[in-house]
Design a protein around this motif. Sequence first.
Motif, mmCIF file in Angstrom:
data_model
loop_
_atom_site.group_PDB
_atom_site.id
_atom_site.type_symbol
_atom_site.label_atom_id
_atom_site.label_comp_id
_atom_site.label_asym_id
_atom_site.label_seq_id
_atom_site.Cartn_x
_atom_site.Cartn_y
_atom_site.Cartn_z
ATOM 1 N N ASN A 134 0.833 -1.204 0.000
ATOM 2 C CA ASN A 134 0.000 0.000 0.000
ATOM 3 C C ASN A 134 0.866 1.252 0.000
ATOM 4 O O ASN A 134 2.081 1.206 0.194
ATOM 5 C CB ASN A 134 -1.023 -0.025 1.144
ATOM 6 C CG ASN A 134 -0.439 0.284 2.494
ATOM 7 O OD1 ASN A 134 0.523 1.032 2.630
ATOM 8 N ND2 ASN A 134 -1.032 -0.298 3.527
ATOM 9 N N LYS A 135 0.223 2.375 -0.205
ATOM 10 C CA LYS A 135 0.909 3.647 -0.399
ATOM 11 C C LYS A 135 1.740 4.061 0.825
ATOM 12 O O LYS A 135 2.842 4.582 0.693
ATOM 13 C CB LYS A 135 -0.148 4.710 -0.707
ATOM 14 C CG LYS A 135 0.371 5.997 -1.225
ATOM 15 C CD LYS A 135 -0.803 6.882 -1.597
ATOM 16 C CE LYS A 135 -0.360 8.143 -2.283
ATOM 17 N NZ LYS A 135 -1.486 8.976 -2.668
ATOM 18 N N ASN A 136 1.218 3.823 2.030
ATOM 19 C CA ASN A 136 1.932 4.219 3.236
ATOM 20 C C ASN A 136 3.211 3.405 3.439
ATOM 21 O O ASN A 136 4.227 3.936 3.879
ATOM 22 C CB ASN A 136 1.032 4.107 4.468
ATOM 23 C CG ASN A 136 -0.048 5.154 4.474
ATOM 24 O OD1 ASN A 136 0.108 6.218 3.883
ATOM 25 N ND2 ASN A 136 -1.155 4.860 5.122
ATOM 26 N N ILE A 137 3.163 2.135 3.133
ATOM 27 C CA ILE A 137 4.353 1.294 3.263
ATOM 28 C C ILE A 137 5.402 1.740 2.254
ATOM 29 O O ILE A 137 6.596 1.818 2.570
ATOM 30 C CB ILE A 137 3.992 -0.195 3.101
ATOM 31 C CG1 ILE A 137 3.164 -0.648 4.304
ATOM 32 C CG2 ILE A 137 5.237 -1.054 2.939
ATOM 33 C CD1 ILE A 137 2.625 -2.052 4.210
ATOM 34 N N ALA A 138 4.977 2.047 1.036
ATOM 35 C CA ALA A 138 5.918 2.540 0.023
ATOM 36 C C ALA A 138 6.525 3.880 0.446
ATOM 37 O O ALA A 138 7.711 4.128 0.229
ATOM 38 C CB ALA A 138 5.204 2.675 -1.324
ATOM 39 N N THR A 139 5.724 4.720 1.084
ATOM 40 C CA THR A 139 6.222 6.014 1.554
ATOM 41 C C THR A 139 7.307 5.837 2.603
ATOM 42 O O THR A 139 8.365 6.469 2.537
ATOM 43 C CB THR A 139 5.057 6.846 2.134
ATOM 44 O OG1 THR A 139 4.078 7.036 1.119
ATOM 45 C CG2 THR A 139 5.525 8.183 2.641
ATOM 46 N N VAL A 140 7.069 4.958 3.565
ATOM 47 C CA VAL A 140 8.060 4.729 4.623
ATOM 48 C C VAL A 140 9.299 4.045 4.049
ATOM 49 O O VAL A 140 10.423 4.345 4.466
ATOM 50 C CB VAL A 140 7.440 3.915 5.777
ATOM 51 C CG1 VAL A 140 8.495 3.508 6.789
ATOM 52 C CG2 VAL A 140 6.351 4.729 6.464
ATOM 53 N N ALA A 141 9.117 3.155 3.085
ATOM 54 C CA ALA A 141 10.272 2.506 2.455
ATOM 55 C C ALA A 141 11.158 3.535 1.760
ATOM 56 O O ALA A 141 12.395 3.471 1.861
ATOM 57 C CB ALA A 141 9.801 1.445 1.458
ATOM 58 N N LEU A 142 10.557 4.492 1.078
ATOM 59 C CA LEU A 142 11.337 5.533 0.418
ATOM 60 C C LEU A 142 11.987 6.467 1.445
ATOM 61 O O LEU A 142 13.136 6.873 1.269
ATOM 62 C CB LEU A 142 10.465 6.339 -0.547
ATOM 63 C CG LEU A 142 11.178 7.442 -1.309
ATOM 64 C CD1 LEU A 142 12.346 6.882 -2.125
ATOM 65 C CD2 LEU A 142 10.210 8.175 -2.209
ATOM 66 N N ALA A 143 11.287 6.774 2.529
ATOM 67 C CA ALA A 143 11.877 7.599 3.585
ATOM 68 C C ALA A 143 13.082 6.887 4.194
ATOM 69 O O ALA A 143 14.121 7.510 4.454
ATOM 70 C CB ALA A 143 10.839 7.905 4.659
ATOM 71 N N ASN A 144 12.969 5.579 4.389
ATOM 72 C CA ASN A 144 14.080 4.778 4.908
ATOM 73 C C ASN A 144 15.256 4.816 3.939
ATOM 74 O O ASN A 144 16.401 5.017 4.342
ATOM 75 C CB ASN A 144 13.603 3.340 5.133
ATOM 76 C CG ASN A 144 14.642 2.474 5.784
ATOM 77 O OD1 ASN A 144 15.785 2.402 5.346
ATOM 78 N ND2 ASN A 144 14.245 1.786 6.830
ATOM 79 N N LYS A 145 14.958 4.664 2.661
ATOM 80 C CA LYS A 145 16.012 4.698 1.647
ATOM 81 C C LYS A 145 16.696 6.070 1.611
ATOM 82 O O LYS A 145 17.923 6.156 1.525
ATOM 83 C CB LYS A 145 15.415 4.364 0.279
ATOM 84 C CG LYS A 145 16.435 4.223 -0.819
ATOM 85 C CD LYS A 145 15.753 3.746 -2.094
ATOM 86 C CE LYS A 145 16.785 3.187 -3.025
ATOM 87 N NZ LYS A 145 16.439 1.923 -3.588
ATOM 88 N N ASN A 146 15.913 7.140 1.695
ATOM 89 C CA ASN A 146 16.492 8.486 1.704
ATOM 90 C C ASN A 146 17.364 8.712 2.940
ATOM 91 O O ASN A 146 18.422 9.337 2.848
ATOM 92 C CB ASN A 146 15.400 9.547 1.625
ATOM 93 C CG ASN A 146 14.843 9.691 0.229
ATOM 94 O OD1 ASN A 146 15.419 9.202 -0.734
ATOM 95 N ND2 ASN A 146 13.722 10.362 0.108
#
Length: 163
Positions: A134-146
């Motif tokens: 879902n969108k929220n998991i993808a958001t946190v994954a990208l924040a983690n990557k950043n």
Amino acid sequence: AAADSLREQVQRIKQLGADIKAVEVRLTAVLRADTDMRRVAQIPGVGLLTATAAIATMGQAKAFKSAREFCAWLGLVPSQYSTGGKERLGGISKRGDKYLRTLLIHGSRSVLKHCQSKTDKRSDWLSQLMCRRNKNIATVALANKNARIIWAILSKGEQYQPC
């Protein structure tokens, strides 16, 4: 009396807007002068506020052994409820600096909003991730990557290399 009160409130809001603008001007001057902040601000989803908050919050990047440790310190990793050899992962732990974590997540939301129209490697990865999760998991994954990229840039002294 009500009209006078409203005028006072409008004047306060205008003054706050002017104060915010003055702070942004000062932060922009700091960004121009600091090479680390300029390198961090090049990451998509990391802007002026996030770059300055990351530098101020992190201090020395070498204080963290790895990027994973930095992300755990920020609270961008799943919380664990493991027992008897069975691993159970929950939502993000939300430990660490709430302000920086919030800035990273909001920046990631902005990147996710525009990734559908792009064709670079990072946008393709995000599009595939959003199809699976879902969108929220993808958001946190990208924040983690950043956050991991920020650590790598600051600890190794390198420039940001887009994928």
